[in-house]
Design a protein around this motif. Sequence first.
Motif, mmCIF file in Angstrom:
data_model
loop_
_atom_site.group_PDB
_atom_site.id
_atom_site.type_symbol
_atom_site.label_atom_id
_atom_site.label_comp_id
_atom_site.label_asym_id
_atom_site.label_seq_id
_atom_site.Cartn_x
_atom_site.Cartn_y
_atom_site.Cartn_z
ATOM 1 N N LYS A 142 -24.086 9.573 16.650
ATOM 2 C CA LYS A 142 -24.524 11.115 16.265
ATOM 3 C C LYS A 142 -23.523 12.203 16.546
ATOM 4 O O LYS A 142 -23.115 12.998 15.852
ATOM 5 C CB LYS A 142 -25.907 11.484 16.713
ATOM 6 N N ALA A 143 -22.929 12.284 17.778
ATOM 7 C CA ALA A 143 -22.059 13.141 18.225
ATOM 8 C C ALA A 143 -20.797 13.024 17.433
ATOM 9 O O ALA A 143 -20.104 14.013 16.840
ATOM 10 C CB ALA A 143 -21.839 13.022 19.462
ATOM 11 N N ALA A 144 -20.584 11.600 16.979
ATOM 12 C CA ALA A 144 -19.155 11.216 16.478
ATOM 13 C C ALA A 144 -19.289 11.805 15.191
ATOM 14 O O ALA A 144 -18.254 12.612 14.413
ATOM 15 C CB ALA A 144 -18.848 9.753 16.453
ATOM 16 N N MET A 145 -20.468 11.783 14.318
ATOM 17 C CA MET A 145 -20.516 12.117 12.995
ATOM 18 C C MET A 145 -20.523 13.658 12.818
ATOM 19 O O MET A 145 -20.308 14.178 12.193
ATOM 20 C CB MET A 145 -21.647 11.478 12.145
ATOM 21 N N ARG A 146 -21.231 14.370 13.663
ATOM 22 C CA ARG A 146 -21.127 15.691 13.759
ATOM 23 C C ARG A 146 -19.662 16.311 13.975
ATOM 24 O O ARG A 146 -19.541 17.096 13.258
ATOM 25 C CB ARG A 146 -22.228 16.200 14.896
ATOM 26 N N SER A 147 -19.067 15.564 14.836
ATOM 27 C CA SER A 147 -17.718 16.115 15.122
ATOM 28 C C SER A 147 -16.835 15.851 13.851
ATOM 29 O O SER A 147 -16.205 16.564 13.526
ATOM 30 C CB SER A 147 -17.125 15.112 16.262
ATOM 31 N N LEU A 148 -17.032 14.641 13.008
ATOM 32 C CA LEU A 148 -16.483 14.381 11.818
ATOM 33 C C LEU A 148 -16.836 15.271 10.925
ATOM 34 O O LEU A 148 -15.821 15.886 10.002
ATOM 35 C CB LEU A 148 -16.914 13.099 11.518
#
Length: 253
Positions: A142-148
């Motif tokens: 989730k954090a990776a996708m938000r950062s993306l």
Amino acid sequence: MLSRGIGGIGAALLVLNGLIGAGIFALPAKMSAELGAFSPYIFLIFGFLMLTIVWCFGQLAILYQETGGPVIYARRGFGDAAAFQTGFVYYLARATAIAANMHVLLLYAGYVWPELNTGIGKSIAIIGITSLLITVNIVGLKAAMRSLDTLSLVKLLPFVVLIAVGYWQLDGDTLLSTEDNAVVVPALDTISAGALLTLYAFIGFETVVVTSGETNSPKKTIPRALMFTVAGIALFYFCVQWLYWHTVGTQPQ
């Protein structure tokens, strides 16, 4: 069991960020020098040709919905030895791509902060950016996708504004000048050199199939994300290159 938390937009952004990196800042000048007024059109030609390869990856993603992408495909088709070689080469390709993009990013950022191009400054910047990317991926999907999502917006918004303002301010007399804007098809060897540069621009789409095991409904999501995003990026590259040629490209070097 991996969480399937990557949706259609997330998959499209994976393709987009795999293709549009720091290289976009250096590519227009090289393409313009190699191909002149023909340079924007090679993105459309090569983009269409790349779609044939992209389609194959999409079909493989329908058949094999496991995380691993090219490694899984090589194993299923040719065995473990081919899978190991594919994984090793893919690892080297990703490592060199990150290094190249980092170099270009810091090179351009150095015009604003010259300290980034010094020995110690560049080392600190590389370690800092790499550590941040590693941390985001360790924290979770989730954090990776938000950062993306955030990085994609930060990356694309300046380009969209630049393209819009650039097209708005183009001199009509310059556009109508047949001398400056005559499109001449280059010799085959020149086109080949330009095609190699264009290939660099379209490499990276396969990132989305690596995360098949974390993608929601990969049978539908991945093929659509691949085809529509790669086609859209070909048009994006065309717009950027066309604008560059009609502004910087027509001026004496």
